[in-house]
Design a protein around this motif. Structure first.
Motif, PDB file in Angstrom:
ATOM      1  N   CYS A  17      77.524  51.072  35.245  1.00  0.00           N
ATOM      2  CA  CYS A  17      76.971  52.327  34.722  1.00  0.00           C
ATOM      3  C   CYS A  17      76.789  52.359  33.203  1.00  0.00           C
ATOM      4  O   CYS A  17      77.313  53.260  32.537  1.00  0.00           O
ATOM      5  CB  CYS A  17      77.846  53.498  35.173  1.00  0.00           C
ATOM      6  SG  CYS A  17      77.003  55.102  35.125  1.00  0.00           S
ATOM      7  N   PRO A  18      76.036  51.421  32.613  1.00  0.00           N
ATOM      8  CA  PRO A  18      75.755  51.535  31.178  1.00  0.00           C
ATOM      9  C   PRO A  18      74.861  52.741  30.915  1.00  0.00           C
ATOM     10  O   PRO A  18      73.917  52.999  31.656  1.00  0.00           O
ATOM     11  CB  PRO A  18      75.036  50.216  30.864  1.00  0.00           C
ATOM     12  CG  PRO A  18      74.392  49.821  32.165  1.00  0.00           C
ATOM     13  CD  PRO A  18      75.343  50.279  33.240  1.00  0.00           C
ATOM     14  N   ARG A  19      75.194  53.492  29.880  1.00  0.00           N
ATOM     15  CA  ARG A  19      74.437  54.685  29.502  1.00  0.00           C
ATOM     16  C   ARG A  19      74.246  54.681  27.988  1.00  0.00           C
ATOM     17  O   ARG A  19      75.219  54.705  27.230  1.00  0.00           O
ATOM     18  CB  ARG A  19      75.197  55.963  29.889  1.00  0.00           C
ATOM     19  CG  ARG A  19      75.234  56.267  31.367  1.00  0.00           C
ATOM     20  CD  ARG A  19      73.946  56.924  31.828  1.00  0.00           C
ATOM     21  NE  ARG A  19      74.036  57.280  33.240  1.00  0.00           N
ATOM     22  CZ  ARG A  19      73.651  56.488  34.237  1.00  0.00           C
ATOM     23  NH1 ARG A  19      73.180  55.288  33.984  1.00  0.00           N
ATOM     24  NH2 ARG A  19      73.758  56.882  35.492  1.00  0.00           N
ATOM     25  N   TRP A  20      72.983  54.673  27.550  1.00  0.00           N
ATOM     26  CA  TRP A  20      72.702  54.682  26.123  1.00  0.00           C
ATOM     27  C   TRP A  20      72.730  56.113  25.592  1.00  0.00           C
ATOM     28  O   TRP A  20      72.067  57.004  26.114  1.00  0.00           O
ATOM     29  CB  TRP A  20      71.353  54.051  25.828  1.00  0.00           C
ATOM     30  CG  TRP A  20      71.014  54.011  24.373  1.00  0.00           C
ATOM     31  CD1 TRP A  20      70.088  54.758  23.711  1.00  0.00           C
ATOM     32  CD2 TRP A  20      71.629  53.172  23.376  1.00  0.00           C
ATOM     33  NE1 TRP A  20      70.088  54.449  22.370  1.00  0.00           N
ATOM     34  CE2 TRP A  20      71.017  53.475  22.140  1.00  0.00           C
ATOM     35  CE3 TRP A  20      72.632  52.205  23.416  1.00  0.00           C
ATOM     36  CZ2 TRP A  20      71.370  52.835  20.960  1.00  0.00           C
ATOM     37  CZ3 TRP A  20      72.996  51.573  22.238  1.00  0.00           C
ATOM     38  CH2 TRP A  20      72.373  51.893  21.032  1.00  0.00           C
ATOM     39  N   LEU A  27      76.623  52.671  23.341  1.00  0.00           N
ATOM     40  CA  LEU A  27      76.494  52.364  24.760  1.00  0.00           C
ATOM     41  C   LEU A  27      77.804  52.703  25.458  1.00  0.00           C
ATOM     42  O   LEU A  27      78.840  52.105  25.184  1.00  0.00           O
ATOM     43  CB  LEU A  27      76.163  50.885  24.975  1.00  0.00           C
ATOM     44  CG  LEU A  27      75.918  50.496  26.441  1.00  0.00           C
ATOM     45  CD1 LEU A  27      74.523  50.964  26.871  1.00  0.00           C
ATOM     46  CD2 LEU A  27      76.065  48.994  26.659  1.00  0.00           C
ATOM     47  N   TRP A  28      77.751  53.674  26.360  1.00  0.00           N
ATOM     48  CA  TRP A  28      78.897  54.010  27.185  1.00  0.00           C
ATOM     49  C   TRP A  28      78.803  53.212  28.478  1.00  0.00           C
ATOM     50  O   TRP A  28      77.708  52.985  28.995  1.00  0.00           O
ATOM     51  CB  TRP A  28      78.914  55.510  27.497  1.00  0.00           C
ATOM     52  CG  TRP A  28      79.086  56.380  26.294  1.00  0.00           C
ATOM     53  CD1 TRP A  28      78.095  56.862  25.483  1.00  0.00           C
ATOM     54  CD2 TRP A  28      80.312  56.871  25.756  1.00  0.00           C
ATOM     55  NE1 TRP A  28      78.628  57.628  24.465  1.00  0.00           N
ATOM     56  CE2 TRP A  28      80.003  57.652  24.618  1.00  0.00           C
ATOM     57  CE3 TRP A  28      81.650  56.736  26.128  1.00  0.00           C
ATOM     58  CZ2 TRP A  28      80.958  58.284  23.853  1.00  0.00           C
ATOM     59  CZ3 TRP A  28      82.620  57.371  25.372  1.00  0.00           C
ATOM     60  CH2 TRP A  28      82.286  58.142  24.248  1.00  0.00           C
ATOM     61  N   TRP A  29      79.930  52.791  29.016  1.00  0.00           N
ATOM     62  CA  TRP A  29      79.947  52.048  30.276  1.00  0.00           C
ATOM     63  C   TRP A  29      81.327  52.187  30.898  1.00  0.00           C
ATOM     64  O   TRP A  29      82.242  52.729  30.264  1.00  0.00           O
ATOM     65  CB  TRP A  29      79.567  50.572  30.059  1.00  0.00           C
ATOM     66  CG  TRP A  29      80.524  49.785  29.190  1.00  0.00           C
ATOM     67  CD1 TRP A  29      80.609  49.806  27.824  1.00  0.00           C
ATOM     68  CD2 TRP A  29      81.538  48.871  29.640  1.00  0.00           C
ATOM     69  NE1 TRP A  29      81.597  48.962  27.392  1.00  0.00           N
ATOM     70  CE2 TRP A  29      82.175  48.367  28.476  1.00  0.00           C
ATOM     71  CE3 TRP A  29      81.950  48.419  30.884  1.00  0.00           C
ATOM     72  CZ2 TRP A  29      83.224  47.441  28.541  1.00  0.00           C
ATOM     73  CZ3 TRP A  29      82.987  47.499  30.965  1.00  0.00           C
ATOM     74  CH2 TRP A  29      83.599  47.016  29.788  1.00  0.00           C
ATOM     75  N   ILE A  30      81.480  51.733  32.131  1.00  0.00           N
ATOM     76  CA  ILE A  30      82.757  51.884  32.818  1.00  0.00           C
ATOM     77  C   ILE A  30      83.224  50.563  33.423  1.00  0.00           C
ATOM     78  O   ILE A  30      82.430  49.664  33.679  1.00  0.00           O
ATOM     79  CB  ILE A  30      82.684  52.946  33.942  1.00  0.00           C
ATOM     80  CG1 ILE A  30      81.615  52.562  34.987  1.00  0.00           C
ATOM     81  CG2 ILE A  30      82.424  54.322  33.369  1.00  0.00           C
ATOM     82  CD1 ILE A  30      81.536  53.494  36.180  1.00  0.00           C
ATOM     83  N   LEU A  37      86.643  54.396  31.001  1.00  0.00           N
ATOM     84  CA  LEU A  37      85.357  54.675  30.377  1.00  0.00           C
ATOM     85  C   LEU A  37      85.366  53.987  29.018  1.00  0.00           C
ATOM     86  O   LEU A  37      86.320  54.140  28.249  1.00  0.00           O
ATOM     87  CB  LEU A  37      85.164  56.188  30.217  1.00  0.00           C
ATOM     88  CG  LEU A  37      83.947  56.667  29.419  1.00  0.00           C
ATOM     89  CD1 LEU A  37      82.652  56.345  30.157  1.00  0.00           C
ATOM     90  CD2 LEU A  37      84.048  58.181  29.159  1.00  0.00           C
ATOM     91  N   HIS A  38      84.314  53.223  28.726  1.00  0.00           N
ATOM     92  CA  HIS A  38      84.238  52.467  27.470  1.00  0.00           C
ATOM     93  C   HIS A  38      83.116  52.993  26.584  1.00  0.00           C
ATOM     94  O   HIS A  38      82.099  53.501  27.071  1.00  0.00           O
ATOM     95  CB  HIS A  38      83.955  50.990  27.753  1.00  0.00           C
ATOM     96  CG  HIS A  38      85.108  50.242  28.339  1.00  0.00           C
ATOM     97  ND1 HIS A  38      85.832  49.303  27.627  1.00  0.00           N
ATOM     98  CD2 HIS A  38      85.658  50.284  29.569  1.00  0.00           C
ATOM     99  CE1 HIS A  38      86.776  48.795  28.405  1.00  0.00           C
ATOM    100  NE2 HIS A  38      86.689  49.383  29.591  1.00  0.00           N
ATOM    101  N   CYS A  58      80.542  56.428  38.480  1.00  0.00           N
ATOM    102  CA  CYS A  58      79.368  56.710  37.649  1.00  0.00           C
ATOM    103  C   CYS A  58      79.661  57.925  36.774  1.00  0.00           C
ATOM    104  O   CYS A  58      80.636  58.652  36.988  1.00  0.00           O
ATOM    105  CB  CYS A  58      78.135  56.984  38.516  1.00  0.00           C
ATOM    106  SG  CYS A  58      78.281  58.445  39.574  1.00  0.00           S
ATOM    107  N   PHE A  59      78.801  58.140  35.813  1.00  0.00           N
ATOM    108  CA  PHE A  59      78.931  59.308  34.937  1.00  0.00           C
ATOM    109  C   PHE A  59      77.596  59.566  34.274  1.00  0.00           C
ATOM    110  O   PHE A  59      76.700  58.712  34.245  1.00  0.00           O
ATOM    111  CB  PHE A  59      80.016  59.073  33.869  1.00  0.00           C
ATOM    112  CG  PHE A  59      79.603  58.081  32.816  1.00  0.00           C
ATOM    113  CD1 PHE A  59      79.050  58.498  31.619  1.00  0.00           C
ATOM    114  CD2 PHE A  59      79.719  56.717  33.042  1.00  0.00           C
ATOM    115  CE1 PHE A  59      78.634  57.576  30.656  1.00  0.00           C
ATOM    116  CE2 PHE A  59      79.327  55.782  32.098  1.00  0.00           C
ATOM    117  CZ  PHE A  59      78.782  56.219  30.903  1.00  0.00           C
TER     118      PHE A  59
END
Length: 294
Positions: A17-20, A27-30, A37-38, A58-59
């Motif tokens: 779940c990478p999220r920009w 870049l947020w990811w898990i 959560l990273h 996911c998020f």
């Protein structure tokens, strides 16, 4: 041939779940199994992990700050630091053998997410969470994955990873209603070729980018359902891709190392890392969740 290079040797068990975050350039990811959560800063290379109390599948970032997250026992509201605030909705399935898996928001802030049936009996489903209520959209799935929306707002996509299939539904953005499931792409497979559709993202031309788990590559699929480009990476299990960077032309890919043999990890030591490459066609800004949005 473009090259996907490791930009963060995270050694995640199940990176996903990478999220920009286009507002902050992060870049947020898990890591589903950590669970955590990273937050990765591509400019500095720094990565901060926020531990969570249970699996997070996911998020999405929220419009007013914080996050909405699909976890094992339900959908949760997280604050701006990634800490759990409260449960918004319980998992309607048995959390002993089911957890929320892949998901994302549509352009109206609705949170769409599916579950994973860990017993592999086809009990997973795809849901839409909006206005405080969870509605079942599709059922009979094993591992709901690949949730995405076409750039013109006409279709929503999702996959069932173990079935090697990507589905398409007609989609009404105003109401959030979808049409019947259509078999859009069926990936060929054999005993030696096990690449199956995991997480995905759509670019600004409407092409669907899918991470092929155990396939060691990312594929770009046309709106007509044809694989038109393939990009290998030095990890057998890519899990999801996302567009980032100031121009949304950097493709980020999360990967996994869970369940991989010692021989494979010796061959692909960067498994579990985050990879990136520059692409010709930019992606789209990731929609943010609006809790209570109808």
């Amino acid at each position: 041939m473009h090259a996907l290079d490791c930009v963060l040797p995270a050694r995640a068990t199940l990176g996903e779940c990478p999220r920009w975050d286009e507002r902050r350039g992060l870049l947020w990811w898990i890591d589903i199994e950590a669970p955590a959560l990273h937050c990765f800063n591509p400019e500095t290379g720094a990565d901060a992990a926020i531990e969570l109390p249970e699996n997070i599948g996911c998020f999405s970032l929220m419009d007013g700050g914080g996050f909405v997250a699909g976890m094992r026992t339900g959908i949760y509201l997280l604050d701006t630091h990634g800490r759990v605030v409260r449960q918004l909705c319980a998992n309607p399935e048995n959390p002993a053998s089911s957890r929320f898996n892949d998901g994302r928001c549509d352009a109206h802030g609705r949170f769409w997410l599916g579950t994973q049936d860990e017993s592999k009996q086809g009990g997973a489903a795809l849901y839409r969470f909006t206005n405080g209520a969870l509605m079942k959209i599709d059922a009979g799935l094993t591992t709901s994955n690949g949730m995405a929306f076409s750039q013109d707002g006409r279709y929503c996509y999702h996959s069932d990873t173990p079935k090697f299939k990507i589905y398409r539904h007609t989609y009404d953005g105003e109401s959030g209603e979808v049409g019947p499931r259509e078999d859009w792409v069926s990936l060929s497979h054999s005993e030696s070729e096990r690449g199956r559709p995991d997480g995905a993202s759509v670019d600004s031309e409407g092409f669907y980018w899918s991470a092929l788990y155990e396939g060691g590559r990312i594929v770009r699929i046309s709106p007509a359902g044809e694989v038109v480009e393939e990009y290998p990476l030095p990890a057998r299990c890519p899990t999801m891709c996302a567009f980032g960077g100031a121009d949304l032309r950097t493709l980020y890919v999360t990967t996994a190392r869970q369940g991989r043999s010692a021989e494979e990890l010796e061959q692909y030591p960067e498994s579990g890392g985050i990879f990136s490459m520059r692409v010709r066609v930019p992606g789209l800004v990731e929609p943010r969740a609006v809790i209570g949005q109808a």
